[in-house]
Enzyme design. Structure first.
Site, PDB file in Angstrom:
ATOM      1  N   GLU A  48      45.097  45.515  33.206  1.00 49.05           N
ATOM      2  CA  GLU A  48      45.643  47.203  32.419  1.00 49.05           C
ATOM      3  C   GLU A  48      45.435  46.845  31.792  1.00 49.05           C
ATOM      4  OE1 GLU A  48      45.437  49.951  34.278  1.00 49.05           O
ATOM      5  OE2 GLU A  48      45.347  50.504  31.875  1.00 49.05           O
ATOM      6  N   SER A  49      44.558  46.753  29.961  1.00 47.57           N
ATOM      7  CA  SER A  49      45.052  46.336  28.894  1.00 47.57           C
ATOM      8  C   SER A  49      46.138  47.036  28.043  1.00 47.57           C
ATOM      9  CB  SER A  49      43.764  46.618  28.132  1.00 47.57           C
ATOM     10  OG  SER A  49      43.301  48.261  28.207  1.00 47.57           O
ATOM     11  N   CYS A  76      37.033  42.641  31.133  1.00 42.55           N
ATOM     12  CA  CYS A  76      37.379  43.480  31.588  1.00 42.55           C
ATOM     13  C   CYS A  76      38.577  44.168  30.215  1.00 42.55           C
ATOM     14  CB  CYS A  76      37.450  43.546  32.856  1.00 42.55           C
ATOM     15  SG  CYS A  76      37.299  45.308  33.972  1.00 42.55           S
ATOM     16  N   ARG A  96      37.129  52.137  26.695  1.00 41.15           N
ATOM     17  CA  ARG A  96      37.494  51.637  27.649  1.00 41.15           C
ATOM     18  C   ARG A  96      37.223  52.399  28.894  1.00 41.15           C
ATOM     19  NH1 ARG A  96      44.408  53.028  27.920  1.00 41.15           N
ATOM     20  NH2 ARG A  96      43.973  51.431  29.865  1.00 41.15           N
ATOM     21  N   ARG A 125      36.493  50.153  36.851  1.00 47.25           N
ATOM     22  CA  ARG A 125      36.921  51.149  35.359  1.00 47.25           C
ATOM     23  C   ARG A 125      36.893  49.872  34.400  1.00 47.25           C
ATOM     24  NH1 ARG A 125      40.274  54.578  35.243  1.00 47.25           N
ATOM     25  NH2 ARG A 125      42.107  53.956  34.782  1.00 47.25           N
ATOM     26  N   HIS A 160      33.770  41.864  36.612  1.00 42.89           N
ATOM     27  CA  HIS A 160      34.468  40.490  36.405  1.00 42.89           C
ATOM     28  C   HIS A 160      34.345  39.539  37.696  1.00 42.89           C
ATOM     29  CE1 HIS A 160      38.243  42.957  36.295  1.00 42.89           C
ATOM     30  NE2 HIS A 160      37.604  43.916  36.619  1.00 42.89           N
ATOM     31  N   GLU A 162      35.537  36.833  38.811  1.00 42.84           N
ATOM     32  CA  GLU A 162      35.943  35.739  39.388  1.00 42.84           C
ATOM     33  C   GLU A 162      36.395  36.467  40.374  1.00 42.84           C
ATOM     34  OE1 GLU A 162      36.711  38.363  37.195  1.00 42.84           O
ATOM     35  OE2 GLU A 162      38.391  39.817  37.322  1.00 42.84           O
TER      36      GLU A 162
HETATM   37  N1  GLN Z   1      40.149  50.591  32.816  1.00 42.45           N
HETATM   38  C1  GLN Z   1      41.443  48.373  32.830  1.00 42.45           C
HETATM   39  C2  GLN Z   1      41.768  48.780  31.157  1.00 42.45           C
HETATM   40  O1  GLN Z   1      41.261  50.106  30.496  1.00 42.45           O
HETATM   41  C3  GLN Z   1      40.335  47.976  32.715  1.00 42.45           C
HETATM   42  C4  GLN Z   1      39.870  47.352  34.387  1.00 42.45           C
HETATM   43  C5  GLN Z   1      40.019  46.359  34.269  1.00 42.45           C
HETATM   44  O2  GLN Z   1      40.496  45.428  33.820  1.00 42.45           O
HETATM   45  N2  GLN Z   1      39.421  46.042  35.530  1.00 42.45           N
HETATM   46  O3  GLN Z   1      42.868  48.243  30.774  1.00 42.45           O
END
Ligand code: GLN
Length: 185
Positions: A48-49, A76, A96, A125, A160, A162
C-alpha cells in the site's frame, strides 16, 4: 555475490527476498536508514503506497533512499513511490489503481523485450503509467501500455514478478546491479 536490500516496512517483501535468495543474492531486510549502507541494489515491493510512504518518513528512510546511488527495483506500490509525484527518482507519472475497479486485479501474458517466452503478469490494483520521460525504456507492455520500464539504474514494474515462479525479471534486475557496479568501480 550481490547484497540486495528489500524495503521491509509493509507489503510483499518476503516474496522478493525469497526470489532473490533463490537467485543466489544475499538479502538484507531494510527497516533503518543505515541498513542501506554498502548495498548493491534495493527492491521496493508492492503493498500500500500510502502506508509505505508514511512509514519510510517515520523511519527516516525517505532521505536515505533519495541519497542511495545503486540500482532500485520498484514493483507496484514501489513503482508509485519512485514516480515524479512521490520520491521523484524515476521520470514517470503513474495513476494509482489505474486499471479501474471492475478489472482491478487480473493476470495477462506479457511479451518481455528480447525474449520469446511470454511472461505471466499478475496485476493487483496496479498503477498505470500516464506519462514518461524521453529516457525511459519499455521492457514489457500490456495492451500497448508500458508495464515494465527502465530509467537508467531504475527498473519498475506495475505487476508482481515476485508472485510467480518465473525469475526472469529479478534476473534482469541483478544484471542491472552487476552492470552498474562495473560502471561505478
Ligand atoms: N493500489 C496500491 C497502492 O496504490 C498498489 C497495489 C499493489 O502494490 N499491489 O498503493
Amino acid at each position: 555475490m550481490e547484497t540486495i536490500g528489500v524495503l521491509a516496512v509493509q507489503g510483499n517483501f518476503r516474496e522478493h527476498a525469497a526470489m532473490l535468495r533463490r537467485l543466489g543474492a544475499r538479502v538484507v531486510e531494510v527497516r533503518k536508514p543505515e541498513q542501506l549502507d554498502g548495498l548493491d541494489g534495493l527492491v521496493i515491493p508492492g503493498g500500500e503506497s500510502t502506508a509505505i510512504m508514511r512509514l519510510i518518513r517515520l523511519y527516516g528512510l525517505e532521505e536515505a533512499i533519495e541519497r542511495f546511488t545503486a540500482p532500485i527495483f520498484g514493483t507496484c506500490a514501489g513503482m508509485i513511490l519512485l514516480d515524479r509525484n512521490h520520491l521523484g527518482l524515476v521520470d514517470l507519472a503513474v495513476e494509482r489503481n489505474g486499471y479501474g475497479r471492475q478489472v482491478a486485479s487480473f493476470e495477462a501474458d506479457l511479451r518481455l523485450e528480447g525474449d520469446e517466452e511470454p511472461l505471466r503478469g499478475v496485476f493487483i490494483r496496479a498503477p498505470r503509467v500516464v506519462d514518461e520521460g524521453p529516457e525511459v525504456q519499455t521492457l514489457a507492455s500490456y495492451e500497448g501500455e508500458p508495464v515494465l520500464l527502465r530509467d537508467g539504474r531504475f527498473l519498475v514494474a506495475s505487476f508482481h514478478p515476485e508472485l510467480t515462479d518465473d525469475t526472469r525479471v529479478h534476473e534482469r534486475f541483478l544484471e542491472l546491479v552487476r552492470q552498474e557496479a562495473n560502471v561505478r568501480a
